[in-house]
Design a protein around this motif. Structure first.
Motif, PDB file in Angstrom:
ATOM      1  N   LEU A   1       0.838  -1.197   0.000  1.00  0.00           N
ATOM      2  CA  LEU A   1       0.000   0.000   0.000  1.00  0.00           C
ATOM      3  C   LEU A   1       0.875   1.249   0.000  1.00  0.00           C
ATOM      4  CD1 LEU A   1      -2.795   1.354   0.178  1.00  0.00           C
ATOM      5  CD2 LEU A   1      -2.644   1.101   2.670  1.00  0.00           C
ATOM      6  N   ASP A   2       1.876   1.258   0.860  1.00  0.00           N
ATOM      7  CA  ASP A   2       2.794   2.402   0.892  1.00  0.00           C
ATOM      8  C   ASP A   2       3.502   2.595  -0.447  1.00  0.00           C
ATOM      9  OD1 ASP A   2       2.165   2.992   3.515  1.00  0.00           O
ATOM     10  OD2 ASP A   2       3.941   2.023   4.367  1.00  0.00           O
ATOM     11  N   LEU A   3       3.865   1.494  -1.096  1.00  0.00           N
ATOM     12  CA  LEU A   3       4.531   1.580  -2.402  1.00  0.00           C
ATOM     13  C   LEU A   3       3.601   2.104  -3.491  1.00  0.00           C
ATOM     14  CD1 LEU A   3       6.637  -1.702  -2.375  1.00  0.00           C
ATOM     15  CD2 LEU A   3       7.513   0.635  -2.335  1.00  0.00           C
ATOM     16  N   LEU A   4       2.316   1.989  -3.272  1.00  0.00           N
ATOM     17  CA  LEU A   4       1.346   2.562  -4.217  1.00  0.00           C
ATOM     18  C   LEU A   4       1.088   4.037  -3.923  1.00  0.00           C
ATOM     19  CD1 LEU A   4      -1.183  -0.411  -4.221  1.00  0.00           C
ATOM     20  CD2 LEU A   4       0.300   0.272  -6.128  1.00  0.00           C
ATOM     21  N   LEU A   5       1.166   4.396  -2.658  1.00  0.00           N
ATOM     22  CA  LEU A   5       0.831   5.769  -2.263  1.00  0.00           C
ATOM     23  C   LEU A   5       1.853   6.798  -2.741  1.00  0.00           C
ATOM     24  CD1 LEU A   5      -0.498   5.202   1.365  1.00  0.00           C
ATOM     25  CD2 LEU A   5      -1.825   5.624  -0.717  1.00  0.00           C
ATOM     26  N   MET A   6       3.125   6.458  -2.676  1.00  0.00           N
ATOM     27  CA  MET A   6       4.138   7.454  -3.053  1.00  0.00           C
ATOM     28  C   MET A   6       3.971   7.930  -4.497  1.00  0.00           C
ATOM     29  SD  MET A   6       6.294   9.320  -1.783  1.00  0.00           S
ATOM     30  CE  MET A   6       7.424  10.535  -2.403  1.00  0.00           C
ATOM     31  N   PRO A   7       3.828   7.036  -5.479  1.00  0.00           N
ATOM     32  CA  PRO A   7       3.624   7.542  -6.842  1.00  0.00           C
ATOM     33  C   PRO A   7       2.319   8.327  -6.992  1.00  0.00           C
ATOM     34  CG  PRO A   7       3.972   5.158  -6.873  1.00  0.00           C
ATOM     35  CD  PRO A   7       4.012   5.587  -5.452  1.00  0.00           C
ATOM     36  N   LEU A   8       1.291   7.981  -6.210  1.00  0.00           N
ATOM     37  CA  LEU A   8       0.051   8.754  -6.264  1.00  0.00           C
ATOM     38  C   LEU A   8       0.279  10.183  -5.774  1.00  0.00           C
ATOM     39  CD1 LEU A   8      -2.504   6.076  -5.022  1.00  0.00           C
ATOM     40  CD2 LEU A   8      -2.312   7.009  -7.337  1.00  0.00           C
ATOM     41  N   ILE A   9       1.105  10.332  -4.746  1.00  0.00           N
ATOM     42  CA  ILE A   9       1.458  11.671  -4.264  1.00  0.00           C
ATOM     43  C   ILE A   9       2.162  12.451  -5.368  1.00  0.00           C
ATOM     44  CG2 ILE A   9       2.980  12.967  -2.699  1.00  0.00           C
ATOM     45  CD1 ILE A   9       2.449  10.790  -0.593  1.00  0.00           C
ATOM     46  N   VAL A  10       3.134  11.817  -5.995  1.00  0.00           N
ATOM     47  CA  VAL A  10       3.932  12.507  -7.018  1.00  0.00           C
ATOM     48  C   VAL A  10       3.060  12.861  -8.221  1.00  0.00           C
ATOM     49  CG1 VAL A  10       5.950  12.365  -8.523  1.00  0.00           C
ATOM     50  CG2 VAL A  10       6.052  11.398  -6.218  1.00  0.00           C
ATOM     51  N   ILE A  11       2.154  11.981  -8.608  1.00  0.00           N
ATOM     52  CA  ILE A  11       1.239  12.295  -9.715  1.00  0.00           C
ATOM     53  C   ILE A  11       0.419  13.534  -9.367  1.00  0.00           C
ATOM     54  CG2 ILE A  11      -0.834  11.524 -10.936  1.00  0.00           C
ATOM     55  CD1 ILE A  11       0.442   8.681 -10.909  1.00  0.00           C
ATOM     56  N   GLY A  12      -0.083  13.609  -8.144  1.00  0.00           N
ATOM     57  CA  GLY A  12      -0.830  14.795  -7.721  1.00  0.00           C
ATOM     58  C   GLY A  12       0.011  16.056  -7.789  1.00  0.00           C
ATOM     59  N   GLU A  13       1.269  15.943  -7.384  1.00  0.00           N
ATOM     60  CA  GLU A  13       2.186  17.091  -7.470  1.00  0.00           C
ATOM     61  C   GLU A  13       2.396  17.510  -8.921  1.00  0.00           C
ATOM     62  OE1 GLU A  13       3.791  19.002  -5.240  1.00  0.00           O
ATOM     63  OE2 GLU A  13       2.943  17.964  -3.517  1.00  0.00           O
ATOM     64  N   LEU A  14       2.568  16.526  -9.801  1.00  0.00           N
ATOM     65  CA  LEU A  14       2.811  16.839 -11.215  1.00  0.00           C
ATOM     66  C   LEU A  14       1.581  17.463 -11.860  1.00  0.00           C
ATOM     67  CD1 LEU A  14       4.860  13.679 -12.225  1.00  0.00           C
ATOM     68  CD2 LEU A  14       5.718  16.014 -11.962  1.00  0.00           C
ATOM     69  N   VAL A  15       0.402  16.995 -11.496  1.00  0.00           N
ATOM     70  CA  VAL A  15      -0.829  17.613 -12.024  1.00  0.00           C
ATOM     71  C   VAL A  15      -0.882  19.078 -11.599  1.00  0.00           C
ATOM     72  CG1 VAL A  15      -3.354  17.635 -11.854  1.00  0.00           C
ATOM     73  CG2 VAL A  15      -2.149  15.470 -12.226  1.00  0.00           C
ATOM     74  N   THR A  16      -0.569  19.330 -10.338  1.00  0.00           N
ATOM     75  CA  THR A  16      -0.560  20.713  -9.835  1.00  0.00           C
ATOM     76  C   THR A  16       0.457  21.555 -10.595  1.00  0.00           C
ATOM     77  OG1 THR A  16      -1.286  19.992  -7.651  1.00  0.00           O
ATOM     78  CG2 THR A  16      -0.189  22.141  -7.786  1.00  0.00           C
ATOM     79  N   LYS A  17       1.643  21.006 -10.806  1.00  0.00           N
ATOM     80  CA  LYS A  17       2.705  21.740 -11.502  1.00  0.00           C
ATOM     81  C   LYS A  17       2.310  22.030 -12.951  1.00  0.00           C
ATOM     82  CE  LYS A  17       7.109  21.434 -10.572  1.00  0.00           C
ATOM     83  NZ  LYS A  17       8.473  20.959 -10.350  1.00  0.00           N
ATOM     84  N   ILE A  18       1.777  21.029 -13.635  1.00  0.00           N
ATOM     85  CA  ILE A  18       1.369  21.235 -15.027  1.00  0.00           C
ATOM     86  C   ILE A  18       0.226  22.245 -15.104  1.00  0.00           C
ATOM     87  CG2 ILE A  18       0.301  20.122 -17.037  1.00  0.00           C
ATOM     88  CD1 ILE A  18       1.949  17.582 -16.253  1.00  0.00           C
TER      89      ILE A  18
END
Length: 123
Positions: free
Chosen positions: A44-61
């Motif tokens: 679960l933790d290994l799935l959460l980290m990329p989800l965090i980064v995807i959210g950050e990238l959406v915000t940045k884009i």
């Protein structure tokens, strides 16, 4: 206008992250596999980290494109992606494993396809 090369690079990173999630989630068939053991919680933790980064990238884009890019692809709930990032990053103990399971099973494949489409539309 915005720097398309930077946006394409960020989209490429998002594509890599969706594939990482799909690979990590591939063997998971139930929510309990993410909650009922130490190995499951680690997954679960290994799935959460990329989800965090995807959210950050959406915000940045969104910031770079002044919200103009993602509005062309309304099939993806971009605001919810950013919201999920906030929950996971700031309220880790309130993460709902069922929602993460559903997101990985149903939403990540759609997101991956849409990101590929966005990248293709740039070319």
């Amino acid at each position: 206008m915005y720097d398309e090369e930077i946006v394409l690079d960020l989209l490429g990173k998002m594509a890599e992250l969706t594939e990482r999630i799909r690979a990590r989630f591939k063997e998971v068939v139930s929510v309990s596999e993410l909650t009922d053991s130490c190995a499951g919680v680690e997954k679960l933790d290994l799935l959460l980290m990329p989800l965090i980064v995807i959210g950050e990238l959406v915000t940045k884009i969104d910031h770079i494109t002044k919200q103009a890019l993602f509005e062309k692809y309304p099939q993806i709930p971009w605001r919810e992606i950013k919201g999920l990032r906030n929950v996971v990053a700031h309220n880790y103990y309130e993460v709902n494993a069922e929602e993460i399971f559903d997101t990985c099973k149903n939403d990540i494949p759609k997101l991956a396809e849409t990101i590929k489409q966005i990248i293709s539309d740039f070319q």
